[in-house]
Scaffold this active site. Structure first.
Site, PDB file in Angstrom:
ATOM      1  N   CYS A  47      -5.915   5.979   1.161  1.00 15.44           N
ATOM      2  CA  CYS A  47      -6.134   4.535   1.274  1.00 15.44           C
ATOM      3  C   CYS A  47      -7.385   4.197   2.071  1.00 15.44           C
ATOM      4  O   CYS A  47      -8.004   3.167   1.842  1.00 15.44           O
ATOM      5  CB  CYS A  47      -4.932   3.876   1.952  1.00 15.44           C
ATOM      6  SG  CYS A  47      -3.498   3.733   0.892  1.00 15.44           S
ATOM      7  N   ARG A  91      -7.932  -2.837  -0.410  1.00 12.60           N
ATOM      8  CA  ARG A  91      -6.877  -1.989  -0.991  1.00 12.60           C
ATOM      9  C   ARG A  91      -5.625  -2.014  -0.126  1.00 12.60           C
ATOM     10  O   ARG A  91      -4.505  -2.172  -0.633  1.00 12.60           O
ATOM     11  CB  ARG A  91      -7.413  -0.565  -1.123  1.00 12.60           C
ATOM     12  CG  ARG A  91      -6.501   0.430  -1.812  1.00 12.60           C
ATOM     13  CD  ARG A  91      -7.130   1.798  -1.742  1.00 12.60           C
ATOM     14  NE  ARG A  91      -6.509   2.746  -2.648  1.00 12.60           N
ATOM     15  CZ  ARG A  91      -6.889   4.009  -2.758  1.00 12.60           C
ATOM     16  NH1 ARG A  91      -7.885   4.459  -2.026  1.00 12.60           N
ATOM     17  NH2 ARG A  91      -6.278   4.821  -3.604  1.00 12.60           N
TER      18      ARG A  91
END
Length: 290
Positions: free
Chosen positions: A190, A236
């Site tokens: 991530c 994100r």
């Protein structure tokens, strides 16, 4: 008519001289990329590997005119020296399972072949392809680990502050985000260095394809690639937290495994396109006022 046939025959003979080179490269690197396909390329943080390889192949094909043109002067001494260096690099990497050496050897091997067979003009024409090969090389684990944790912590803190300011019940401890009844761990994929690495490859390829003549334009976009990648990682994580908070943990995990990587690249590409358009207008207006 005979001149056309002679030219075609000459081009065919020049093309055939590359067959041993192609065969040698396949013998050396097919096992390497096969191993990568079963190891590094299966991980989320290096899933861009096959795409980078396809781009490198396309870049070679794009310069086929240079490769198929008979050289006026070659550089055999420098070429053979680079080729031997690359082969030694490859042998050490293959023998000792050092993937950095094994994959990285591709650049000096190709550079040596280009110098020996086509000379310095071919090497200059292929500079971007040789540079782009660096994105095929998996980053060393110790380097990734040293930089990934600070990146994850910064991404987590910024995402938590944005969501808190928006009124969400969120808190963070290190790389752990607590939102409502859910607890999320910001994983390496991530907000890690590898995702920034792959996003910078996207930006660099875009810059190469656009062929901007302004050094200022190119320099500003180049300098913005890593900040854009960092911001895309924040987006994100924000989307992941919001999906989890509103639709549950299963939906969040589904987004994470199915769409988060796509969102990352779309956000980064949109920002690069917008920045490119803005810089184009600003630089043109500056030139017009002079």
């Amino acid at each position: 008519m005979s001149a056309v046939l002679d030219t075609q025959a000459s081009r065919d003979s020049i093309g055939f001289e590359w067959l041993p080179v192609v065969a040698g490269l396949l013998i050396l690197f097919v096992p390497t990329f096969y191993d990568l396909a079963g190891t590094h390329w299966e991980r989320d943080d290096f899933a861009h590997g096959p795409i980078i390889l396809a781009v490198v192949v396309w870049l070679i094909w794009d310069k086929r005119q240079v490769l198929l043109t008979a050289p006026t002067r070659t550089a055999p001494i420098a070429g053979v020296a680079l080729l031997v260096f690359g082969l030694l690099f490859y042998v050490v990497g293959r023998a000792h399972d050092v993937i950095l050496f094994e994959v990285g050897a591709l650049a000096p091997i190709l550079a040596g072949v280009l110098l020996a067979m086509r000379g310095w003009p071919a090497l200059r024409a292929s500079w971007f392809m040789l540079l782009f090969i660096a994105y095929l090389v998996p980053l060393p684990g110790f380097f990734v680990d040293a930089l990934t944790l600070p990146l994850k912590q910064n991404v987590s803190e910024i995402a938590a502050q944005i969501l808190y300011a928006a009124g969400y019940p969120i808190a963070h401890t290190g790389v752990i985000l607590n939102v409502g009844q859910y607890q999320l761990l910001v994983a390496d994929a991530c907000a890690g260095l590898n995702s920034m690495f792959s996003l910078s490859a996207l930006g660099l390829l875009y810059l190469y394809l656009m062929h901007h003549k302004s050094w200022l334009h190119n320099g500003l976009i180049l300098a913005s690639l890593l900040p854009i990648a960092f911001c895309a990682n924040i987006v994100r994580v924000l989307i992941l937290v919001l999906v989890t908070y509103h639709f549950g943990d299963a939906a969040g995990q589904g987004f994470m495994h199915g769409y988060s990587g796509m969102v990352l690249f779309i956000v980064a590409l949109i920002v690069i396109l917008l920045l490119d358009a803005i810089l184009g207008r600003v630089i043109k207006s500056r030139k017009a006022t002079r």
